[in-house]
Design a protein around this motif. Structure first.
Motif, mmCIF file in Angstrom:
data_model
loop_
_atom_site.group_PDB
_atom_site.id
_atom_site.type_symbol
_atom_site.label_atom_id
_atom_site.label_comp_id
_atom_site.label_asym_id
_atom_site.label_seq_id
_atom_site.Cartn_x
_atom_site.Cartn_y
_atom_site.Cartn_z
ATOM 1 N N GLN A 190 0.821 -1.214 0.000
ATOM 2 C CA GLN A 190 0.000 0.000 0.000
ATOM 3 C C GLN A 190 0.857 1.267 0.000
ATOM 4 O O GLN A 190 1.704 1.448 0.873
ATOM 5 N N ARG B 123 -16.866 4.311 6.301
ATOM 6 C CA ARG B 123 -17.046 5.338 7.328
ATOM 7 C C ARG B 123 -16.485 6.629 6.742
ATOM 8 O O ARG B 123 -15.562 6.589 5.931
ATOM 9 N N PHE C 257 -12.326 5.361 13.123
ATOM 10 C CA PHE C 257 -12.539 3.911 13.093
ATOM 11 C C PHE C 257 -13.726 3.499 13.962
ATOM 12 O O PHE C 257 -13.905 2.328 14.262
ATOM 13 N N VAL D 125 -15.603 -6.620 10.228
ATOM 14 C CA VAL D 125 -15.687 -8.046 9.895
ATOM 15 C C VAL D 125 -14.592 -8.734 10.697
ATOM 16 O O VAL D 125 -13.404 -8.520 10.451
ATOM 17 N N LEU E 198 -11.535 -7.422 3.924
ATOM 18 C CA LEU E 198 -10.266 -7.109 4.585
ATOM 19 C C LEU E 198 -10.494 -7.214 6.083
ATOM 20 O O LEU E 198 -11.368 -6.524 6.619
HETATM 21 C C1 LIG Z 1 -4.165 1.009 14.183
HETATM 22 C C2 LIG Z 1 -4.740 1.080 12.796
HETATM 23 C C3 LIG Z 1 -3.889 1.294 11.731
HETATM 24 C C4 LIG Z 1 -4.411 1.381 10.417
HETATM 25 N N1 LIG Z 1 -3.544 1.541 9.361
HETATM 26 C C5 LIG Z 1 -4.038 1.564 8.101
HETATM 27 C C6 LIG Z 1 -3.177 1.695 6.972
HETATM 28 O O1 LIG Z 1 -1.946 1.795 7.078
HETATM 29 N N2 LIG Z 1 -3.756 1.732 5.738
HETATM 30 C C7 LIG Z 1 -5.115 1.625 5.566
HETATM 31 O O2 LIG Z 1 -5.602 1.640 4.433
HETATM 32 N N3 LIG Z 1 -5.943 1.497 6.610
HETATM 33 C C8 LIG Z 1 -5.445 1.446 7.852
HETATM 34 N N4 LIG Z 1 -6.309 1.280 8.905
HETATM 35 C C9 LIG Z 1 -7.736 1.034 8.640
HETATM 36 C C10 LIG Z 1 -8.035 -0.469 8.576
HETATM 37 O O3 LIG Z 1 -7.337 -1.101 7.520
HETATM 38 C C11 LIG Z 1 -9.532 -0.730 8.392
HETATM 39 O O4 LIG Z 1 -9.979 -0.144 7.210
HETATM 40 C C12 LIG Z 1 -10.365 -0.205 9.577
HETATM 41 O O5 LIG Z 1 -9.736 -0.472 10.800
HETATM 42 C C13 LIG Z 1 -11.758 -0.861 9.581
HETATM 43 O O6 LIG Z 1 -11.659 -2.253 9.530
HETATM 44 P P1 LIG Z 1 -11.683 -3.215 10.848
HETATM 45 O O7 LIG Z 1 -12.964 -2.956 11.572
HETATM 46 O O8 LIG Z 1 -11.596 -4.612 10.250
HETATM 47 O O9 LIG Z 1 -10.489 -2.881 11.672
HETATM 48 C C14 LIG Z 1 -5.816 1.232 10.208
HETATM 49 C C15 LIG Z 1 -6.655 1.041 11.298
HETATM 50 C C16 LIG Z 1 -6.144 0.962 12.585
HETATM 51 C C17 LIG Z 1 -7.086 0.729 13.732
#
Ligand SMILES: Cc1cc2nc3c(=O)[nH]c(=O)nc-3n(C[C@H](O)[C@H](O)[C@H](O)COP(=O)(O)O)c2cc1C
Length: 323
Positions: free
Chosen positions: A77, A176, A182, A208, A227
């Motif tokens: 990425q 979102r 988040f 998920v 993802l």
């Molecule tokens: C600590 C943390 C770091 C993240 N780093 C990235 C990142 O480097 N690139 C990205 O596209 N999303 C990043 N995200 C977003 C996640 O990839 C994801 O889209 C988001 O947490 C929602 O998905 P989840 O509920 O499965 O965690 C990050 C999220 C968190 C909590």
């Protein structure tokens, strides 16, 4: 419906299981990805975001090309707020060997947004188009883009069409707004609309965390893949478990195994970062010990420990104390 879970997801000319390891900056690093690989060999894993300028100017590659071939298949990425460093960065990433390159159009962090990258690009479709076009031109392997619902207002459908029009091979959506970071409920109805609006595969990111939540997300959105972000944190077996459960197969991890895995994670960190690996492991340790008897006293003790042996022995003892 049954076939859906048995069939692979296709991105460009590549095929993958439908559950993928999403990017979590500072968490899903090389030591963690290697641990995931001991359970899942075929699942696509995203790297953490690196700015194209960082990749282009990183002489040793230690800052930005911090992965090896055993971690593949990898989706690397990048972040970009202009086109200046794109060609050189892409050349270096592709030379190093990855399977896909992804553009981050979702990062909500202030410094990223203020510099005109990440989720702020959703608010500037003209600039986004220039960047995505330049990336598509430079990338000879499959290319994906990860977006949000929008920056301040939800415009994911318009942005998804733009990205498809620029020739991306797949789109991931974390539904979102930037303002929500988040937290809050991800807008699955919007993800479903995005899926309907474009023909390239759509991947869903957001809440998920296991097979029941994946099945529900599929029923509500019809997306092509998932993802797994926070759901994989300190659970490197999670992709394997979700795949097994989606196929009606058994897969369990015992409490003892969790402590063996935590010890291996710490070892991977030490191998990769040297002694500093102990500090990096502190982000993971509370998640591994969460819910176990005596965990909070243990957590407090070990999280502040500066002794590698003490943490290693502590994990071993806690694992052995489980009956
Ligand atoms: C600590 C943390 C770091 C993240 N780093 C990235 C990142 O480097 N690139 C990205 O596209 N999303 C990043 N995200 C977003 C996640 O990839 C994801 O889209 C988001 O947490 C929602 O998905 P989840 O509920 O499965 O965690 C990050 C999220 C968190 C909590």
């Amino acid at each position: 419906m049954n076939n859906y879970w048995q069939e692979p997801l296709r991105i460009g000319n590549l095929s993958f299981p439908r559950f993928m390891g999403g990017p979590l900056d500072g968490i899903t690093d090389a030591p963690f990805r290697k641990l995931v690989r001991t359970f899942s060999s075929e699942e696509l894993l995203y790297t953490e975001m690196r700015h194209v300028a960082c990749v282009a100017n990183d002489k040793t590659g230690r800052l930005s090309l911090d992965f090896d071939q055993s971690e593949r298949p990898l989706n690397y990425q990048v972040a970009a707020n202009g086109t200046k460093f794109i060609e050189r960065a892409i050349e270096r990433i592709v030379d190093r060997g990855v399977d896909i390159i992804d553009l981050n159009v979702g990062c909500p962090a202030k410094n990223v947004v203020n510099s005109g990258g990440g989720s702020s690009l959703m608010d500037d479709p003209a600039k986004l188009e220039v960047i995505v076009t330049a990336l598509r031109r430079a990338i000879s392997i499959p290319f994906t883009v990860k977006i949000r619902a929008g920056f301040k207002a939800k415009n994911a459908i318009e942005i998804a069409k733009l990205i498809e029009g620029c020739g991306a091979d797949a789109l991931a959506i974390h539904p979102r707004l930037r303002t929500e970071f988040f937290q809050g409920r991800p807008d699955y109805a919007l993800a479903a609309q995005v899926k309907q609006a474009i023909s390239i595969p759509v991947l869903l990111s957001g809440n998920v965390v296991n097979w029941p939540t994946a099945r529900m997300a599929y029923e509500q959105t019809g997306v092509d893949g998932f993802l797994i972000g926070r759901g994989i944190w300190a659970k490197p077996w999670q992709l394997k478990m979700m795949r097994a459960h989606s196929l009606g197969q058994e897969f369990n991890i015992s409490k003892q195994q969790i402590f063996e895995i935590a010890q291996q994670h710490l070892q991977n960190m030490l191998d990769h970062y040297g002694e500093h690996g102990l500090y990096c492991f502190r982000k993971h340790l509370p998640f591994y010990v969460k819910g176990f008897v005596g965990a909070s006293a243990f957590r407090t003790k070990l999280i502040t420990s500066t002794s590698i042996i003490e943490v290693q022995e502590g994990l071993k003892q806690l694992g052995q104390s489980i009956v």
